[in-house]
Scaffold this motif. Structure first.
Motif, PDB file in Angstrom:
ATOM      1  N   VAL A 139       0.833  -1.202   0.000  1.00 48.61           N
ATOM      2  CA  VAL A 139       0.000   0.000   0.000  1.00 48.61           C
ATOM      3  C   VAL A 139       0.870   1.255   0.000  1.00 48.61           C
ATOM      4  CG1 VAL A 139      -1.700   1.314   1.324  1.00 48.61           C
ATOM      5  CG2 VAL A 139      -1.937  -1.162   1.107  1.00 48.61           C
ATOM      6  N   MET A 140       1.871   1.304   0.833  1.00 53.74           N
ATOM      7  CA  MET A 140       2.735   2.489   0.902  1.00 53.74           C
ATOM      8  C   MET A 140       3.529   2.676  -0.390  1.00 53.74           C
ATOM      9  SD  MET A 140       2.129   3.997   3.679  1.00 53.74           S
ATOM     10  CE  MET A 140       1.152   3.581   5.119  1.00 53.74           C
ATOM     11  N   ASN A 141       3.982   1.563  -0.964  1.00 53.36           N
ATOM     12  CA  ASN A 141       4.788   1.657  -2.178  1.00 53.36           C
ATOM     13  C   ASN A 141       3.988   2.207  -3.354  1.00 53.36           C
ATOM     14  OD1 ASN A 141       6.926   0.597  -0.768  1.00 53.36           O
ATOM     15  ND2 ASN A 141       6.764  -1.456  -1.637  1.00 53.36           N
ATOM     16  N   VAL A 142       2.760   1.753  -3.513  1.00 51.64           N
ATOM     17  CA  VAL A 142       1.936   2.216  -4.633  1.00 51.64           C
ATOM     18  C   VAL A 142       1.359   3.599  -4.355  1.00 51.64           C
ATOM     19  CG1 VAL A 142      -0.129   1.758  -6.011  1.00 51.64           C
ATOM     20  CG2 VAL A 142       1.369  -0.133  -5.359  1.00 51.64           C
ATOM     21  N   ASN A 143       0.824   3.800  -3.171  1.00 51.33           N
ATOM     22  CA  ASN A 143       0.055   5.014  -2.890  1.00 51.33           C
ATOM     23  C   ASN A 143       0.919   6.240  -2.596  1.00 51.33           C
ATOM     24  OD1 ASN A 143      -1.940   3.117  -3.060  1.00 51.33           O
ATOM     25  ND2 ASN A 143      -2.859   3.541  -1.076  1.00 51.33           N
ATOM     26  N   VAL A 144       2.123   6.029  -2.075  1.00 53.92           N
ATOM     27  CA  VAL A 144       2.957   7.166  -1.674  1.00 53.92           C
ATOM     28  C   VAL A 144       4.291   7.175  -2.422  1.00 53.92           C
ATOM     29  CG1 VAL A 144       3.975   8.429   0.263  1.00 53.92           C
ATOM     30  CG2 VAL A 144       1.903   7.077   0.614  1.00 53.92           C
ATOM     31  N   ARG A 145       5.049   6.089  -2.305  1.00 47.63           N
ATOM     32  CA  ARG A 145       6.377   6.077  -2.918  1.00 47.63           C
ATOM     33  C   ARG A 145       6.305   6.288  -4.416  1.00 47.63           C
ATOM     34  NH1 ARG A 145       9.859   0.682  -2.609  1.00 47.63           N
ATOM     35  NH2 ARG A 145       8.592   0.190  -4.468  1.00 47.63           N
ATOM     36  N   ALA A 146       5.403   5.598  -5.095  1.00 51.48           N
ATOM     37  CA  ALA A 146       5.317   5.721  -6.557  1.00 51.48           C
ATOM     38  C   ALA A 146       4.940   7.134  -6.967  1.00 51.48           C
ATOM     39  CB  ALA A 146       4.306   4.717  -7.106  1.00 51.48           C
ATOM     40  N   ALA A 147       4.026   7.764  -6.234  1.00 53.66           N
ATOM     41  CA  ALA A 147       3.618   9.135  -6.580  1.00 53.66           C
ATOM     42  C   ALA A 147       4.787  10.102  -6.443  1.00 53.66           C
ATOM     43  CB  ALA A 147       2.462   9.568  -5.682  1.00 53.66           C
ATOM     44  N   PHE A 148       5.573   9.935  -5.392  1.00 52.38           N
ATOM     45  CA  PHE A 148       6.713  10.829  -5.195  1.00 52.38           C
ATOM     46  C   PHE A 148       7.754  10.646  -6.306  1.00 52.38           C
ATOM     47  CE2 PHE A 148      11.014  11.607  -3.726  1.00 52.38           C
ATOM     48  CZ  PHE A 148      10.924  12.907  -3.272  1.00 52.38           C
ATOM     49  N   PHE A 149       8.148   9.402  -6.537  1.00 52.90           N
ATOM     50  CA  PHE A 149       9.242   9.182  -7.477  1.00 52.90           C
ATOM     51  C   PHE A 149       8.819   9.354  -8.929  1.00 52.90           C
ATOM     52  CE2 PHE A 149      11.155   7.280  -3.703  1.00 52.90           C
ATOM     53  CZ  PHE A 149      12.393   7.903  -3.739  1.00 52.90           C
ATOM     54  N   LEU A 150       7.548   9.132  -9.242  1.00 53.78           N
ATOM     55  CA  LEU A 150       7.101   9.423 -10.597  1.00 53.78           C
ATOM     56  C   LEU A 150       7.123  10.925 -10.843  1.00 53.78           C
ATOM     57  CD1 LEU A 150       6.073   8.333 -13.267  1.00 53.78           C
ATOM     58  CD2 LEU A 150       3.738   8.461 -12.353  1.00 53.78           C
ATOM     59  N   THR A 151       6.676  11.706  -9.868  1.00 53.64           N
ATOM     60  CA  THR A 151       6.760  13.163  -9.987  1.00 53.64           C
ATOM     61  C   THR A 151       8.216  13.584 -10.164  1.00 53.64           C
ATOM     62  OG1 THR A 151       4.782  13.401  -8.593  1.00 53.64           O
ATOM     63  CG2 THR A 151       6.172  15.350  -8.880  1.00 53.64           C
ATOM     64  N   GLN A 152       9.096  13.029  -9.353  1.00 51.23           N
ATOM     65  CA  GLN A 152      10.520  13.347  -9.462  1.00 51.23           C
ATOM     66  C   GLN A 152      11.052  13.046 -10.860  1.00 51.23           C
ATOM     67  OE1 GLN A 152      13.513  10.463  -8.323  1.00 51.23           O
ATOM     68  NE2 GLN A 152      14.209  11.867  -6.682  1.00 51.23           N
ATOM     69  N   GLN A 153      10.746  11.869 -11.372  1.00 47.44           N
ATOM     70  CA  GLN A 153      11.306  11.432 -12.643  1.00 47.44           C
ATOM     71  C   GLN A 153      10.728  12.191 -13.838  1.00 47.44           C
ATOM     72  OE1 GLN A 153      13.878   9.010 -13.079  1.00 47.44           O
ATOM     73  NE2 GLN A 153      14.026   9.575 -10.920  1.00 47.44           N
ATOM     74  N   LEU A 154       9.540  12.756 -13.683  1.00 48.35           N
ATOM     75  CA  LEU A 154       8.900  13.477 -14.784  1.00 48.35           C
ATOM     76  C   LEU A 154       9.075  14.989 -14.693  1.00 48.35           C
ATOM     77  CD1 LEU A 154       5.615  11.398 -15.178  1.00 48.35           C
ATOM     78  CD2 LEU A 154       7.525  11.530 -16.791  1.00 48.35           C
ATOM     79  N   LEU A 155       9.900  15.452 -13.772  1.00 45.42           N
ATOM     80  CA  LEU A 155      10.103  16.894 -13.642  1.00 45.42           C
ATOM     81  C   LEU A 155      10.610  17.563 -14.922  1.00 45.42           C
ATOM     82  CD1 LEU A 155      11.454  17.462 -10.019  1.00 45.42           C
ATOM     83  CD2 LEU A 155       9.311  18.274 -11.014  1.00 45.42           C
TER      84      LEU A 155
END
Length: 260
Positions: free
Chosen positions: A116-132
């Motif tokens: 749950v944490m990996n999909v709901n929080v970690r993925a959102a953070f790192f996808l935003t980071q990678q798409l900056l």
């Protein structure tokens, strides 16, 4: 659909909606495609997400399916690479993909919690980071790029059932929204969240007697959310009308939280 008001126009923009093949993500994606946005949607099953993208595209619309496993540590980076191969700019990122783990405090496992944490929080953070790079390339002073996170009213209050991991993850995504707002504002990238209440989805069966009774008791408007409700909130945040809204979480719940 009236496409003439420039305050709410999204024509010509590019969007990515994670988890766009079902539930609220599909509602959002359908609304964006219908408003002239070239929309990428993600899902774990390549065949399913491609088929749904073709269904959404229809006459005159653009929708592209991308397979992604956002529970994996490398998932956000791989998804960002797929998008970067196709687009130099990204106007709208909707972090919607979600996971849930039902069960009591005693029954919760480390594996369920981490999923749950990996999909709901970690993925959102790192996808935003990678798409900056793509978000920055799409942004300007009058029309920032937009990151829209999909939280939940479960992150705003403690419900009467146990959903410890899910509700904690949604409270975290609301806080992450404010944190990213402060970090990215100077880059002309706004970050906001919506916190849906009862909407028909894989997590909520709004046709069940239990959910119907809960809605009748706790939602002042007395009904579940609809596709138009989800679309309207995202169109506002993604259009010129919402360009000065930044770092906020909007309850999309028919008044549920206000009536507590």
């Amino acid at each position: 659909m009236n496409m003439l008001d420039p305050l709410f126009s999204l024509t010509g923009k590019i969007a990515l909606v994670t988890g766009g093949g079902r539930g609220i993500g599909a509602m959002i994606a359908r609304g964006l495609v219908g408003r002239g946005v070239r929309t990428y949607i993600t899902g774990r099953d390549p065949g399913q997400i491609d088929a749904f993208a073709q269904e959404l595209a229809g006459p005159g619309g653009e929708c592209i399916g991308l397979a992604a496993e956002l529970s994996d540590q490398s998932g956000p980076g791989k998804l960002a690479e797929q998008l970067a191969e196709r687009e130099e700019r990204l106007h709208i990122l909707v972090n919607n993909a979600g996971a849930n783990a039902a069960g009591s405090l005693a029954a919760m496992t480390v594996e369920d919690w981490d999923l749950v944490m990996n999909v709901n929080v970690r993925a959102a953070f790192f996808l935003t980071q990678q798409l900056l790079p793509q978000l920055r390339a799409a942004a300007n002073d009058d029309d920032p790029a937009r990151v829209i996170n999909v939280g939940s009213i479960g992150g705003l209050h403690i419900p009467n059932w146990e959903a410890h991991a899910y509700n904690t993850s949604k409270a975290a995504i609301h806080h992450l929204t404010r944190s990213l707002c402060k970090a990215l504002g100077r880059d002309r990238v706004t970050v906001n969240a919506i916190a849906p209440g009862p909407f028909p989805s894989g997590l909520t069966d709004t046709s069940s007697d239990a959910v119907k009774n809960s809605i009748a008791t706790h939602v002042p408007l007395g009904r579940p959310g609809t596709a138009e409700d989800a679309e309207g909130a995202v169109v506002f945040l993604a259009s010129r009308a919402g360009a000065y809204v930044n770092g906020t979480t909007i309850p999309l719940d028919g008044g549920y939280i206000a009536a507590l």
